[in-house]
Design an enzyme around this catalytic site. Structure first.
Site, PDB file in Angstrom:
ATOM      1  N   VAL A  98       0.839  -1.206   0.000  1.00 39.88           N
ATOM      2  CA  VAL A  98       0.000   0.000   0.000  1.00 39.88           C
ATOM      3  C   VAL A  98       0.869   1.249   0.000  1.00 39.88           C
ATOM      4  O   VAL A  98       0.566   2.236  -0.682  1.00 39.88           O
ATOM      5  CB  VAL A  98      -0.957  -0.009   1.202  1.00 39.88           C
ATOM      6  CG1 VAL A  98      -1.839   1.234   1.184  1.00 39.88           C
ATOM      7  CG2 VAL A  98      -1.826  -1.262   1.186  1.00 39.88           C
ATOM      8  N   ASP A  99       1.957   1.228   0.752  1.00 33.38           N
ATOM      9  CA  ASP A  99       2.888   2.354   0.727  1.00 33.38           C
ATOM     10  C   ASP A  99       3.440   2.583  -0.673  1.00 33.38           C
ATOM     11  O   ASP A  99       3.553   3.725  -1.138  1.00 33.38           O
ATOM     12  CB  ASP A  99       4.054   2.089   1.684  1.00 33.38           C
ATOM     13  CG  ASP A  99       3.695   2.342   3.138  1.00 33.38           C
ATOM     14  OD1 ASP A  99       2.641   2.941   3.390  1.00 33.38           O
ATOM     15  OD2 ASP A  99       4.472   1.931   4.012  1.00 33.38           O
ATOM     16  N   VAL A 100       3.834   1.505  -1.326  1.00 32.39           N
ATOM     17  CA  VAL A 100       4.414   1.622  -2.664  1.00 32.39           C
ATOM     18  C   VAL A 100       3.390   2.182  -3.648  1.00 32.39           C
ATOM     19  O   VAL A 100       3.689   3.090  -4.439  1.00 32.39           O
ATOM     20  CB  VAL A 100       4.943   0.255  -3.143  1.00 32.39           C
ATOM     21  CG1 VAL A 100       5.406   0.336  -4.595  1.00 32.39           C
ATOM     22  CG2 VAL A 100       6.085  -0.218  -2.240  1.00 32.39           C
ATOM     23  N   VAL A 140       4.459   5.719   7.535  1.00 28.07           N
ATOM     24  CA  VAL A 140       3.652   5.060   6.517  1.00 28.07           C
ATOM     25  C   VAL A 140       4.426   3.842   6.036  1.00 28.07           C
ATOM     26  O   VAL A 140       5.032   3.827   4.996  1.00 28.07           O
ATOM     27  CB  VAL A 140       3.326   6.007   5.357  1.00 28.07           C
ATOM     28  CG1 VAL A 140       2.195   6.934   5.730  1.00 28.07           C
ATOM     29  CG2 VAL A 140       4.518   6.860   4.941  1.00 28.07           C
ATOM     30  N   SER A 141       4.417   2.826   6.839  1.00 26.71           N
ATOM     31  CA  SER A 141       5.124   1.608   6.484  1.00 26.71           C
ATOM     32  C   SER A 141       4.559   0.470   7.302  1.00 26.71           C
ATOM     33  O   SER A 141       3.930   0.668   8.329  1.00 26.71           O
ATOM     34  CB  SER A 141       6.610   1.746   6.776  1.00 26.71           C
ATOM     35  OG  SER A 141       7.262   0.514   6.637  1.00 26.71           O
TER      36      SER A 141
END
Length: 426
Positions: free
Chosen positions: A180-182, A424-425
């Site tokens: 999702v972060d990517v 955010v990870s």
């Protein structure tokens, strides 16, 4: 624009489609740094603003380690400069603000409202920098979800991705990377580029907002549209596909093999190779919708025959007939495959070391190169450039050392990094 004079390649500003674009990067962990690394690869100058002493959280996220750095940090921070600024102090806020007001792009992933308290919000900066493109990355948006912590694992869970991942008889599972972060980083990069293009045409900057939850829901594509358009709530199916069959992993004589049979022609070829041509004429399996309806019966026939030979035998025989299939590789095998196919998946970048005591930044030595995952975007005229490896913390000095007009200083209450940070990870 050589704002700090510390680049590893002479004339780098003439390299890359985004050369001349200055990005003030206040992002940390994964989504923001991934976006700015992609833009840096394409020629932008990225100045990474980090807290003193500790820097980006991922600098400590090891093992694994390489050249004294966490490989997590290395994976999303090449081609950047690193400066430090204590945003809890007036001097640090003033220096950060001066940089942001000169930048073409600002990227940040603090909790909503924090940049306003620091005097680094879009509305404040655009008064002096009307062309500014300002990208904010949050977990759940800046409205009712502003207070929610934005971590990849939480969004995989709360956004529904885990509910469709894993064995149907087991527990929901997360994806094996902070996907999702990517995806959010990719959306941020696209939004930034669109806004930069608009600013180039009109002279007007704008705010770009992306959040993890919305990015995930968009990335659920057919599964999400199945719900939105038809009211179908998908469930876990393991390696099966809700709309295609056979499209899953099968056991061969020695290991698993994935089949991705998406057309009737491919299915006919599969049946021929398996020595089961009659399956292609069976009304239960003649069309894809019928194969999906009778998936369990079909998979018994296919699985029994595949189990008679090793995976390599079936891989060659099926690929020779144009039937999409492949073994389930480990990551090292995946890289080996990319090398075999001439895709050049690894780039070697100069790893700039911090200068010894008594030497200036411009006198720093450049030791051996660092292996890093290549940018997957291929441009024929302005390809990605690899100027430098991930920076050491503050290797380009404090934020106030960057040439430029000093800012007037941020007003407001200020806040500690621990209070304002938004990780955010996973």
């Amino acid at each position: 624009m050589q704002h700090s004079g510390t680049h590893s390649s002479e004339g780098w500003e003439n390299e890359g489609a985004l050369s001349g674009l200055l990005i003030a990067d206040f992002g940390r962990v994964l989504a923001g740094p991934y976006a700015t690394m992609l833009l840096a690869d394409l020629g932008a100058e990225v100045i990474k603003v980090e807290r003193p002493a500790t820097g980006d959280d991922t600098r400590a996220w090891g093992p694994p380690w390489s050249d004294g750095q966490a490989t997590y940090f290395q994976g999303v921070n090449r081609n950047k400069e690193s400066v430090t600024a204590d945003l809890t102090a007036e001097e640090g806020r003033a220096a950060a603000r001066a940089l942001a007001m000169r930048a073409d792009v600002v990227v940040e992933n603090f909790r909503p409202g924090v940049m306003g308290r620091l005097g680094l919000d879009y509305d404040t900066l655009r008064e002096s920098n009307p062309r500014l493109v300002y990208c904010s990355i949050t977990g759940f948006g800046s409205g009712a979800g502003a207070a929610l912590p934005g971590y990849d694992l939480l969004v995989q869970a709360m956004g529904g991705l885990m509910s469709i991942t894993g064995d149907p008889d087991g527990d929901p599972m997360k994806v094996g990377v902070a996907l999702v972060d990517v995806i959010t980083g990719l959306h941020a990069a696209v939004g930034i580029l669109a806004a930069v293009r608009h600013a180039a045409r009109t002279g007007e900057g704008q705010r770009v907002e992306v959040n993890l939850l919305s990015s995930l829901l968009s990335a659920l594509v057919n599964q999400a549209q199945g719900y939105v358009g038809a009211g179908v709530v998908p469930l876990r199916m393991g390696n099966r596909h809700p709309s295609i069959a056979p499209y899953e992993a099968f056991r061969t004589q020695d290991r698993l093999l994935v089949l991705a049979v998406g057309t009737d022609r491919q299915f006919g070829a599969l049946c021929d190779v398996l020595g089961l041509p009659e399956l292609a004429r069976d009304p239960r399996f003649a069309t894809n919708d019928q194969r999906v309806a009778h998936r369990d019966e079909l998979c018994i026939f296919v699985g029994d025959r595949l189990g008679m030979r090793p995976a390599d035998h079936w891989f060659k025989a099926l690929m020779d007939r144009g039937v999409p299939c492949g073994p389930i590789n480990t990551i090292d095998e995946g890289f080996a495959l990319a090398v075999q196919l001439g895709l050049d998946p690894v780039a070697h970048v100069p790893q700039k070391a911090a200068p010894p005591p008594g030497l200036g930044q411009d006198e720093a030595v450049t030791p051996a190169t660092l292996a890093t995952v290549a940018n997957p975007i291929r441009l024929s005229r302005t390809p990605a450039v690899y100027r430098s490896g991930p920076p050491t913390l503050g290797q380009d000095g404090p934020a106030g050392s960057i040439p430029g007009e000093a800012g007037s200083g941020a007003s407001g209450t200020g806040a500690s990094w621990s209070e304002v940070g938004l990780g955010v990870s996973s």
